[in-house]
Every structure is written in structure tokens, then in C-alpha cells.
Design an enzyme around this catalytic site. Structure first.
Site, PDB file in Angstrom:
ATOM      1  N   LYS A  75       0.861  -1.178   0.000  1.00 60.58           N
ATOM      2  CA  LYS A  75       0.000   0.000   0.000  1.00 60.58           C
ATOM      3  C   LYS A  75       0.900   1.231   0.000  1.00 60.58           C
ATOM      4  CE  LYS A  75      -3.950   1.929   2.549  1.00 60.58           C
ATOM      5  NZ  LYS A  75      -4.838   1.757   3.720  1.00 60.58           N
ATOM      6  N   SER A 150      -9.681   1.579   2.529  1.00 65.26           N
ATOM      7  CA  SER A 150      -8.817   2.358   1.666  1.00 65.26           C
ATOM      8  C   SER A 150      -7.730   1.534   0.978  1.00 65.26           C
ATOM      9  CB  SER A 150      -8.153   3.474   2.473  1.00 65.26           C
ATOM     10  OG  SER A 150      -7.351   2.918   3.517  1.00 65.26           O
ATOM     11  N   SER A 174     -10.019  -0.707   6.773  1.00 68.99           N
ATOM     12  CA  SER A 174      -9.404  -0.623   5.447  1.00 68.99           C
ATOM     13  C   SER A 174      -8.607  -1.830   4.967  1.00 68.99           C
ATOM     14  CB  SER A 174      -8.507   0.607   5.368  1.00 68.99           C
ATOM     15  OG  SER A 174      -9.303   1.742   5.179  1.00 68.99           O
TER      16      SER A 174
HETATM   17  N1  GLN Z   1     -13.434   3.867   5.787  1.00 64.79           N
HETATM   18  C1  GLN Z   1     -12.908   4.376   7.013  1.00 64.79           C
HETATM   19  C2  GLN Z   1     -12.547   5.812   6.834  1.00 64.79           C
HETATM   20  O1  GLN Z   1     -12.843   6.343   5.822  1.00 64.79           O
HETATM   21  C3  GLN Z   1     -11.732   3.567   7.450  1.00 64.79           C
HETATM   22  C4  GLN Z   1     -10.509   3.865   6.679  1.00 64.79           C
HETATM   23  C5  GLN Z   1      -9.328   3.092   7.135  1.00 64.79           C
HETATM   24  O2  GLN Z   1      -9.444   2.051   7.800  1.00 64.79           O
HETATM   25  N2  GLN Z   1      -8.162   3.602   6.806  1.00 64.79           N
HETATM   26  O3  GLN Z   1     -11.965   6.441   7.662  1.00 64.79           O
END
Ligand code: GLN
Length: 484
Positions: A75, A150, A174
């Protein structure tokens, strides 16, 4: 070749059935053939092949570790020395880190090869990969749908078999949510298990790096390399790291599986529920018992998270000012004007929204009403889990209320987007380990994820429980059309 488990790939390398250069080239070719997925932000064949040559040299000399010569995608939130690290943002679009994140460093020392840097929501803020400055990623199961986020690029790459394994980070879901949407395995370790050093910070008290793989067995191998105490991360836990791979076959006869009423209520798609219940039935066949439990504060986890995460983000993202690194506006008056234009140009809409929410929640007069309240709520949510674990050994439920949705379907509705993480967020708030594993397909043929949550630092057990289902079923082995 691309359907082999990591252990088999590693074995092929050691026994010289394939060289790391051949293997890396094979995956680089697959990456190039699947560019339409937009799973990668940076691919640098010269860089990867140089690492592969070094791995082959080590193998020749018999200096072999678990993943020597295996290409892994990362990532683009993990800092990589000598390769661009953008965090999916324009503000870091020219950033080359002077050092490696601990996760990368450990994999480098192990002899693994960096296959490239994967696409992601900007600063990991999102559930669909649509907030990336580098554009949306397509879900390999259905190109009209999102891969989740994400860590959407990592999940799409592993699902399409264009990377043998990948890393991701999970602040509110994410790793697990994109794994569910892409029909693969994603493990968020306990908070403090994997070093956050060099992992670009979103919400420091929630962020945790972990593996995105095709199976729990692959996740255990990757975790064996990246987990463990790191003096450079003050929240890294100084505790001996178990051999996650060695614990996979533990017996689950008599395992007590807690099913929170709140994970099976309103909002859960019918066909997702049907698939999850069928997977739970498989666990019963393996000797587990299902127990109804309560997580009474579940409904409050999304509002709690959306005060805490933006608050921490507003502080963490204050460092992007165009002075030391990253994008700087070219046309500005005084210093304040430079900051404002740089940040307005450099950050996308969702990131700006979170900075504003967080700054507001932390400001004098509102701090007690929002931030402090959310911290108190966080404690209650963690206590819910502690009480639940008096009755059961692991908690299970759907990873997400629905399967992958269409690209664009929720991008204008932040609340609808935030509700995607309703079953994953509480796990981060409590710091627990959680995994999403493939459990089958909904009526439209889209993958469904089963989430398994464990007690704090019971990561090895969570992987063990996940692995047992994967030895009894083949859901995790099915690939999307075109990737078989
Ligand atoms: N979808 C969640 C957010 O937008 C979690 C994102 C994540 O785990 N980085 O913050």
C-alpha cells in the site's frame, strides 16, 4: 503459477524451480496486463528486478529466509526508500522517502521483493478507493464496482492474482472491508502488533498495518516477518511474537463463537446474511458452537470514530505545509497564503472535510463536548468486547453490510459511505485483531466476507480459526474471471 500459496512459491524459489528474477518478471508482466484495474500507483521494474537479483544471489549462497525472492505489493502508505510514496495524495505526489518503514525494512531484510506501490484512498480516508488522487480502482470481480478501501489497490491486486500478497493498513476497516469486497483474506492485527514506523499516519491510535493475502496461511507467513516489537514506534508492544504459521492447525473443537445481535440487525443485506450464516454452519460442522451475544454500544461506533479519527488526522496532517517536502503551490503571496494554497491544491475534498471536522472537534469549547465524549464512548465500546469475551472465544459476523457497490454510488453521500464500516470500526476502537475471509457469494455473484474478531493479542488464534475454515472449504481459492 499465480494460484500457488506463498509457502509453495517460497519452496519453488529455494529449490530453484524458479528464480526470483523470473518470478518478479512474471508478476510485473501481469501487473502490466491488468493496468485497467488501476491497482498500482508506482511500478518500477528496474528497482524490483534489482531486488530480485539480490534475492537470487542470497538463494545461491543458501542465505534464505521465509520470503526471500517473493514479490509483495505495498500500500502506498508505507515509506519506501528510493521509490515514490504518495499516500494517494497530490500533496505527496513527488515524495521519495529517505528511509524505509519498519514493515518494508523487515521484508527487505528477509529478502522479499517490492513489486510496486498500490493505489489507495487519499491518506487512507475512504471505503471505496474513490478518494485517491490517482483515480478509482476497479474490483476484479465486477469492473463497474469498487474494490473497497482504503487498501483497494492491494486488495484488487491480490484478488486478480497480479501480486502473490500485499500489505495494507486498517484504521476503521481498510484491510478487512476491501478484502471482503474482493473475495480475499485481510487481517488487521492487534494494535501494537505491527510497527507503525514509516507508515504514514492517519489516526495514530487506530492505524494498524497488516497482510492482504489469499489465505490465512499466507497472512501468517507475512505476519511472521512484519510483526514484533519496534523501538522506533512507541505504541509497539514489547511482547514475544508467536510463530503465526505454526499455530494454524490448532483444534477448534468446542470453540465458542459469539454472534452479536447488532451485527445481524437492520441494514444487513439479506443475501449477505444468508451466506454468512451458511459459513457459520461450516464452523458448527467443525465442532464449534454458536452463542448469541450483545455489543450494546455498537450503534455508537461510527459517530465515535468520526470524531476521533478526524481529530487525530487534523493533527497528523498539519505537517503537510509545502515547506519541507511534497507539493507546494507555485503562485502565492506571503507565508500564510503559501500554506493555504498548498493545502487547498494538495488535499482532495474528503481529506479537507476531515481536517475541518477534526479541527472543530479539538477546538477550545468543543473539545469536551466532542473529543472527550468520544474518548469515553471508546472505553464503553472496548468494555462491550471485554464482557462479550467472557462468554465466547471469538466473535463472528459479516465484515460489511453489503457486497461491493457501484463506482460512484456513494461518492456524494459521506454518511452512506461511512456506514460501510459499521461492523469493522469497533474493532479498531478496541484495538483488537480482526480478519475477513471469503465466505461465498451473494445473489449477484459478488464475494461476501466473514469477519472473525479475537481478544487483544490473540492474533495467532484468529488466524488459526480462519485457517480451519479454509482447510474445510475452497471459497478462498476461487478467482475472478480472467484471473484464474
Ligand atoms: N473507511 C474508514 C474511513 O474512511 C476507514 C478507513 C481506514 O481504515 N483507513 O476512515
Amino acid at each position: 503459477m499465480h494460484n500457488k500459496p506463498l509457502s509453495k512459491i517460497a519452496d519453488d524459489l529455494v529449490t530453484k524451480r524458479v528464480s526470483s528474477v523470473e518470478l518478479t518478471q512474471y508478476y510485473l508482466d501481469r501487473v502490466a496486463q491488468h493496468q485497467h484495474l488501476n491497482a498500482f500507483i508506482t511500478v518500477d521494474p528496474e528497482f524490483s528486478l534489482a531486488q530480485a537479483r539480490e534475492a537470487d544471489r542470497r538463494i545461491q549462497q543458501g542465505d534464505v529466509a521465509t520470503l526471500t525472492g517473493v514479490p509483495i505489493a505495498h500500500k502506498d502508505i508505507f515509506c519506501t526508500k528510493g521509490m515514490l510514496t504518495t499516500c494517494g495524495s497530490r500533496i505527496l505526489s513527488n515524495f521519495v522517502s529517505p528511509y524505509d518503514a519498519t514493515v518494508i525494512d523487515r521484508l527487505n531484510q528477509n529478502g522479499a521483493v517490492i513489486l510496486g506501490k498500490t493505489n489507495m484512498d487519499e491518506f487512507a480516508m475512504g471505503s471505496s478507493n474513490e478518494t485517491s488522487y490517482y483515480g478509482a480502482v476497479k474490483n476484479p470481480w465486477d469492473h463497474a464496482t469498487v474494490p473497497g478501501g482504503s487498501s483497494g489497490g492491494s486488495a484488487a491486486a491480490v484478488a486478480a492474482r497480479i501480486a502473490p500478497a500485499a500489505t495494507g493498513t486498517d484504521t476503521g476497516g481498510s484491510i478487512r472491508q476491501p478484502a471482503a469486497f474482493c473475495g480475499i483474506t485481510g487481517f488487521k492485527p492487534s494494535y501494537g502488533q505491527v510497527s507503525r514506523y514509516g507508515m504514514i499516519a492517519f489516526a495514530s491510535s487506530l492505524d494498524q498495518g497488516g497482510p492482504i493475502t489469499r489465505s490465512a496461511a499466507d497472512a501468517a507467513l507475512l505476519l511472521n516477518v512484519i510483526a514484533g516489537f519496534d523501538a522506533r514506534d512507541s505504541t509497539s508492544v514489547q511482547q514475544p511474537t508467536p510463530d503465526f504459521a505454526a499455530g494454524l492447525d490448532g483444534d477448534i473443537q468446542g470453540l465458542r463463537i459469539g454472534l452479536p445481535a447488532q451485527f445481524f440487525g437492520e441494514g444487513l443485506d439479506n443475501s449477505v446474511e444468508r451466506v454468512v450464516r451458511a459459513a457459520l454452519g461450516e464452523y458448527e460442522k467443525l465442532g464449534a458452537t454458536l452463542i448469541d451475544i450483545d455489543l450494546p454500544n455498537s450503534a455508537l461506533c461510527v459517530p465515535c470514530y468520526y470524531v476521533l479519527a478526524p481529530s487525530e488526522a487534523s493533527s497528523n496532517l498539519a505537517r503537510y505545509d509545502g515547506v519541507r517536502y511534497g507539493h507546494r503551490a507555485s503562485d502565492y503571496g506571503d507565508l500564510i497564503d503559501m500554506y493555504m494554497k498548498t493545502r487547498a491544491e494538495g488535499f482532495g475534498g474528503e481529506v479537507r472535510r476531515r481536517i475541518m471536522i477534526g479541527t472543530y472537534a479539538l477546538s477550545a469549547g468543543y473539545y469536551d463536548a466532542y473529543y472527550l465524549k468520544a474518548q469515553q464512548l471508546r472505553r464503553l465500546i472496548a468494555q462491550d468486547f471485554e464482557q462479550a469475551f467472557e462468554k465466547c472465544d471469538v466473535i463472528m459476523g459479516p465484515t460489511t453490510p453489503t457486497t461491493a457497490f457501484a463506482i460512484g454510488a456513494k461518492s456524494d453521500d459521506p454518511i452512506a459511505m461511512y456506514l460501510n464500516d459499521i461492523y469493522t470500526i469497533s474493532v479498531n476502537l478496541a484495538g483488537l485483531p480482526g480478519i475477513s475471509i471469503p465466505a461465498g457469494w451473494d445473489d449477484a455473484g459478488k464475494p461476501v466476507g466473514l469477519q472473525i474478531i479475537g481478544q487483544y493479542f490473540d492474533d495467532a488464534h484468529v488466524l488459526n480459526v480462519a485457517h480451519r475454515l479454509q482447510t474445510a472449504t475452497d471459497w478462498h481459492q476461487r478467482a475472478p474471471v480472467g484471473a484464474e
